[in-house]
Scaffold this motif. Sequence first.
Motif, PDB file in Angstrom:
ATOM      1  N   GLN A   1       0.864  -1.250   0.024  1.00  0.00           N
ATOM      2  CA  GLN A   1      -0.043  -0.166   0.025  1.00  0.00           C
ATOM      3  C   GLN A   1       0.860   1.415   0.029  1.00  0.00           C
ATOM      4  N   PRO A   2       0.898   2.196  -1.062  1.00  0.00           N
ATOM      5  CA  PRO A   2       1.487   3.386  -1.039  1.00  0.00           C
ATOM      6  C   PRO A   2       0.984   4.504   0.127  1.00  0.00           C
ATOM      7  N   VAL A   3       1.786   4.931   0.684  1.00  0.00           N
ATOM      8  CA  VAL A   3       1.586   6.070   1.723  1.00  0.00           C
ATOM      9  C   VAL A   3       2.415   7.522   1.371  1.00  0.00           C
ATOM     10  N   PRO A   4       2.008   8.555   1.641  1.00  0.00           N
ATOM     11  CA  PRO A   4       2.736   9.625   1.546  1.00  0.00           C
ATOM     12  C   PRO A   4       4.193   9.469   2.019  1.00  0.00           C
ATOM     13  N   GLY A   5       5.176   9.976   1.290  1.00  0.00           N
ATOM     14  CA  GLY A   5       6.624  10.039   1.599  1.00  0.00           C
ATOM     15  C   GLY A   5       6.908  11.263   2.606  1.00  0.00           C
ATOM     16  N   TRP A   6       7.974  11.310   2.979  1.00  0.00           N
ATOM     17  CA  TRP A   6       8.433  12.364   4.024  1.00  0.00           C
ATOM     18  C   TRP A   6       8.554  13.765   3.141  1.00  0.00           C
ATOM     19  N   THR A   7       8.940  13.609   1.804  1.00  0.00           N
ATOM     20  CA  THR A   7       9.086  15.096   1.169  1.00  0.00           C
ATOM     21  C   THR A   7       7.774  15.436   0.729  1.00  0.00           C
ATOM     22  N   GLU A   8       6.855  14.421   0.605  1.00  0.00           N
ATOM     23  CA  GLU A   8       5.636  15.010   0.166  1.00  0.00           C
ATOM     24  C   GLU A   8       4.840  15.597   1.369  1.00  0.00           C
ATOM     25  N   LEU A   9       4.910  15.184   2.721  1.00  0.00           N
ATOM     26  CA  LEU A   9       4.189  15.579   3.766  1.00  0.00           C
ATOM     27  C   LEU A   9       4.899  16.967   4.074  1.00  0.00           C
ATOM     28  N   VAL A  10       6.311  17.251   3.830  1.00  0.00           N
ATOM     29  CA  VAL A  10       6.723  18.558   4.078  1.00  0.00           C
ATOM     30  C   VAL A  10       6.368  19.430   3.241  1.00  0.00           C
ATOM     31  N   ASP A  11       6.054  18.984   1.839  1.00  0.00           N
ATOM     32  CA  ASP A  11       5.862  20.059   0.702  1.00  0.00           C
ATOM     33  C   ASP A  11       4.189  20.505   0.925  1.00  0.00           C
ATOM     34  N   LEU A  12       3.540  19.268   1.640  1.00  0.00           N
ATOM     35  CA  LEU A  12       2.185  19.440   1.798  1.00  0.00           C
ATOM     36  C   LEU A  12       2.051  20.528   2.821  1.00  0.00           C
ATOM     37  N   GLY A  13       2.916  20.426   3.798  1.00  0.00           N
ATOM     38  CA  GLY A  13       2.738  21.349   5.159  1.00  0.00           C
ATOM     39  C   GLY A  13       3.057  22.660   4.943  1.00  0.00           C
ATOM     40  N   PHE A  14       4.099  23.032   4.219  1.00  0.00           N
ATOM     41  CA  PHE A  14       4.955  24.305   4.056  1.00  0.00           C
ATOM     42  C   PHE A  14       4.711  25.015   2.542  1.00  0.00           C
ATOM     43  N   ALA A  15       4.827  24.316   1.563  1.00  0.00           N
ATOM     44  CA  ALA A  15       4.626  24.888   0.197  1.00  0.00           C
ATOM     45  C   ALA A  15       3.783  26.063  -0.016  1.00  0.00           C
ATOM     46  N   GLU A  16       2.416  25.830   0.271  1.00  0.00           N
ATOM     47  CA  GLU A  16       1.406  26.679   0.004  1.00  0.00           C
ATOM     48  C   GLU A  16       1.448  27.961   0.958  1.00  0.00           C
ATOM     49  N   ILE A  17       1.685  27.640   2.195  1.00  0.00           N
ATOM     50  CA  ILE A  17       1.877  28.679   3.062  1.00  0.00           C
ATOM     51  C   ILE A  17       3.008  29.554   3.022  1.00  0.00           C
ATOM     52  N   ARG A  18       4.010  28.879   2.654  1.00  0.00           N
ATOM     53  CA  ARG A  18       5.196  29.572   2.574  1.00  0.00           C
ATOM     54  C   ARG A  18       5.042  30.615   1.311  1.00  0.00           C
ATOM     55  N   GLY A  19       4.542  30.136   0.279  1.00  0.00           N
ATOM     56  CA  GLY A  19       4.101  31.172  -0.919  1.00  0.00           C
ATOM     57  C   GLY A  19       3.271  32.127  -0.504  1.00  0.00           C
ATOM     58  N   CYS A  20       2.433  31.978   0.401  1.00  0.00           N
ATOM     59  CA  CYS A  20       1.510  33.134   0.842  1.00  0.00           C
ATOM     60  C   CYS A  20       2.129  33.949   2.041  1.00  0.00           C
ATOM     61  N   ALA A  21       3.172  33.780   2.643  1.00  0.00           N
ATOM     62  CA  ALA A  21       3.565  34.205   3.753  1.00  0.00           C
ATOM     63  C   ALA A  21       4.501  35.616   3.708  1.00  0.00           C
TER      64      ALA A  21
END
Length: 443
Positions: free
Chosen positions: A361-381
């Motif tokens: 079963q595939p699950v999100p990897g570490w890089t994907e979780l970090v991107d999910l947590g920070f990428a969009e907020i960082r772009g708007c911050a």
Amino acid sequence: MGDWMTTGGLREGRRPRALSPWREHLRDTFWFAPTAAMVLVFVVWAVATGIDTAIVDALREERDYDTLDDMLRLADDAKAVVTVVSSAMMTFIGVVFSISLVAVQMASGQFSPRVVRIFVRSRITKATFAVFLSTFLLSLLVLTSYEGQAEARYVTSIPLVQSVLTLTMLGLSLLLFVLYVNQTLRLMRISHVIDRITREAFKAVARMPVGRTTGEEEALGPETARVVHHGRAGVLRDVDIARLVRAARQEGVVLRLIPRIGDFVVPGTPLFAVHGGPAPAGRSLSRTVSVGVERTFHQDFAFGLRQLSDIGLRALSAAINDPTTAVQAIDRIVQFLAAVAGRPLDTALHRDRRGNVRLVQPVPGWTELVDLGFAEIRGCAVGTPQVTRRLVAGLDDLVVIAPADRREPLLRHRALLVEAVERSVSEASDRAFALRPDRQGIG
């Protein structure tokens, strides 16, 4: 291939329990609890009616008409109360829940549409609604049990037990109303909403398979068949791990789930790749996949991170402009990433009783979780020093906590944040202020 995980969950060797579509549907609707409660009211009312009739029959056999007269007077007093309850309860229900719907709408607009699910699945809300309707229905049923003016010796039933039961339900309604108002007010506060989402996310993490294996990818063998999705289009919410493992063991194959939990699938989408033999019969794979209209927390531990990111983005929008709420969301994002920083990610392996891998079963990897947590907020911050300072502090903390092989995405986001601030802020002193680590943003 990334790290691998073996089945574990809350306890070592225990698979996460699969959600049936029915059970998940009932959690997301309001009809089941009130309907079940009202059916139960009919049963309780019938039992209480039998008790009242038995009491009157016993007193009539003993010719204790004085006690019957006293019961009649008490019943007349209780009837007045029951009448008031029956006339006022439905109005009370309408007013209370109309206000609640307005509160839910406000929360959805201010936080995220995904948080409405918290209100819908609230046990207190469902219990309050069910008890309110049950009290109203019971009061109507009790009123039908009152007889016209009759002498004690001719009366066949005095609904005294039923009236006491109605008053008890009224007291329970008032208690639940207090609890309901308290919880509704709490859920309108962003700190409690974020805390609720985080706790649900940690429960999902606790159900994650744990452990680490190596060399399993080559052991799968070549892909021999594929199974496509034939149901309705929707979000892949859950797979029945036990049934899939059993079906793969019976055929002597390994099933590999192609989409991740939370992906949107349409008819014809490949669901499983089969390794080592023919695909299991369609009947054995029927009802092993749950598809719905929205994601759930059960096997989708990234869903909580998605909601936290949504709340942060909504808070940074020009319509809301609430950087403090964004900082609160970042607090919980950092907390979540710190909790999974040392856990195996990318893929989960589920085994049969003999230890053979049967489901991948595939699950999100570490890089994907970090991107999910920070990428969009960082772009708007950028342009909001309170948020950029909290982001820098959070990334620095995670760099210390995370293993060395997982620091690259954190350092990348930090470098991109610094670059964006330096490009957007002209004054050197303002840039230094915006990039100074601060776990509270700006105090």
